[in-house]
Write a protein that holds these residues in place. Structure first.
Motif, PDB file in Angstrom:
ATOM      1  N   SER A  25       0.835  -1.188   0.000  1.00 35.85           N
ATOM      2  CA  SER A  25       0.000   0.000   0.000  1.00 35.85           C
ATOM      3  C   SER A  25       0.872   1.241   0.000  1.00 35.85           C
ATOM      4  O   SER A  25       2.042   1.192   0.371  1.00 35.85           O
ATOM      5  N   GLY A  26       0.278   2.353  -0.388  1.00 36.95           N
ATOM      6  CA  GLY A  26       0.990   3.607  -0.438  1.00 36.95           C
ATOM      7  C   GLY A  26       1.007   4.183  -1.839  1.00 36.95           C
ATOM      8  O   GLY A  26       0.198   3.822  -2.689  1.00 36.95           O
ATOM      9  N   SER A  27       1.937   5.080  -2.058  1.00 42.02           N
ATOM     10  CA  SER A  27       2.054   5.757  -3.349  1.00 42.02           C
ATOM     11  C   SER A  27       2.858   4.902  -4.310  1.00 42.02           C
ATOM     12  O   SER A  27       4.052   5.112  -4.518  1.00 42.02           O
ATOM     13  N   ILE A  28       2.186   3.942  -4.892  1.00 39.89           N
ATOM     14  CA  ILE A  28       2.821   2.955  -5.759  1.00 39.89           C
ATOM     15  C   ILE A  28       2.463   3.238  -7.203  1.00 39.89           C
ATOM     16  O   ILE A  28       1.285   3.325  -7.551  1.00 39.89           O
ATOM     17  N   PHE A  29       3.489   3.331  -8.029  1.00 38.23           N
ATOM     18  CA  PHE A  29       3.259   3.499  -9.452  1.00 38.23           C
ATOM     19  C   PHE A  29       3.057   2.150 -10.132  1.00 38.23           C
ATOM     20  O   PHE A  29       2.127   1.982 -10.921  1.00 38.23           O
ATOM     21  N   SER A  30       3.916   1.222  -9.826  1.00 39.58           N
ATOM     22  CA  SER A  30       3.803  -0.107 -10.399  1.00 39.58           C
ATOM     23  C   SER A  30       4.565  -1.092  -9.528  1.00 39.58           C
ATOM     24  O   SER A  30       5.486  -0.719  -8.812  1.00 39.58           O
ATOM     25  N   ILE A  31       4.170  -2.346  -9.609  1.00 45.56           N
ATOM     26  CA  ILE A  31       4.837  -3.419  -8.895  1.00 45.56           C
ATOM     27  C   ILE A  31       5.383  -4.413  -9.903  1.00 45.56           C
ATOM     28  O   ILE A  31       4.662  -4.854 -10.800  1.00 45.56           O
ATOM     29  N   ASN A  32       6.642  -4.734  -9.754  1.00 44.09           N
ATOM     30  CA  ASN A  32       7.260  -5.709 -10.637  1.00 44.09           C
ATOM     31  C   ASN A  32       7.175  -7.092  -9.989  1.00 44.09           C
ATOM     32  O   ASN A  32       6.136  -7.734 -10.014  1.00 44.09           O
ATOM     33  N   ALA A  33       8.258  -7.527  -9.399  1.00 41.65           N
ATOM     34  CA  ALA A  33       8.286  -8.847  -8.804  1.00 41.65           C
ATOM     35  C   ALA A  33       7.879  -8.795  -7.335  1.00 41.65           C
ATOM     36  O   ALA A  33       8.127  -7.817  -6.633  1.00 41.65           O
ATOM     37  N   MET A  34       7.268  -9.869  -6.884  1.00 43.28           N
ATOM     38  CA  MET A  34       6.955 -10.051  -5.482  1.00 43.28           C
ATOM     39  C   MET A  34       7.437 -11.437  -5.091  1.00 43.28           C
ATOM     40  O   MET A  34       7.459 -12.351  -5.924  1.00 43.28           O
ATOM     41  N   GLY A  35       7.809 -11.575  -3.839  1.00 43.17           N
ATOM     42  CA  GLY A  35       8.314 -12.863  -3.427  1.00 43.17           C
ATOM     43  C   GLY A  35       8.251 -13.080  -1.937  1.00 43.17           C
ATOM     44  O   GLY A  35       7.942 -12.173  -1.167  1.00 43.17           O
ATOM     45  N   TRP A  36       8.537 -14.308  -1.572  1.00 41.95           N
ATOM     46  CA  TRP A  36       8.593 -14.711  -0.180  1.00 41.95           C
ATOM     47  C   TRP A  36       9.961 -15.292   0.127  1.00 41.95           C
ATOM     48  O   TRP A  36      10.506 -16.082  -0.656  1.00 41.95           O
TER      49      TRP A  36
END
Length: 120
Positions: A25-36
């Motif tokens: 959350s927040g001022s995000i333009f785009s999200i690329n990769a996510m991981g654990w």
């Protein structure tokens, strides 16, 4: 300004299941990769699973076939479905997101960690 809110950890018996969630959350333009990632006591932090914005996934050999990573782009959320849990899966699990913030540019953001304990 950009946060990852992680949840879903807890105590589970061997063979059980848990689902971890991580919402950006927040001022995000785009999200690329996510991981654990996870870190067990006395061990290095290790990659568990990653997923790109296009849905390509990678898994550590130790969890392949048992864990499933997924994401809901509309919710900026990544999930880790953990099945057939083993005691060796006990660790603090951390969400990681590579993103571009509107004001900050490229960021790599970590969640606070959630403890998963697999024990009878």
């Amino acid at each position: 300004q950009v946060q990852l809110v992680e949840s879903g950890g807890g105590l589970v018996q061997p063979g059980g299941s848990l689902r971890l969630s991580c919402a950006a959350s927040g001022s995000i333009f785009s999200i690329n990769a996510m991981g654990w990632y996870r870190q067990a006591p006395g061990k290095q932090r290790e990659l568990v699973a990653t997923i790109t914005s296009g849905g390509s996934t990678n898994y550590a050999d130790s969890v392949k076939g048992r864990f499933t990573i997924s994401r809901d782009n509309a919710k900026n959320t990544v999930y880790l479905q953990m099945n057939s849990l083993k005691p060796e899966d006990t660790a603090v699990y951390y969400c990681n997101t590579q993103l571009h913030g509107i004001l900050t540019g490229y960021l790599e953001v970590w969640g606070q960690g959630t403890l998963v304990t697999v024990s009878s």
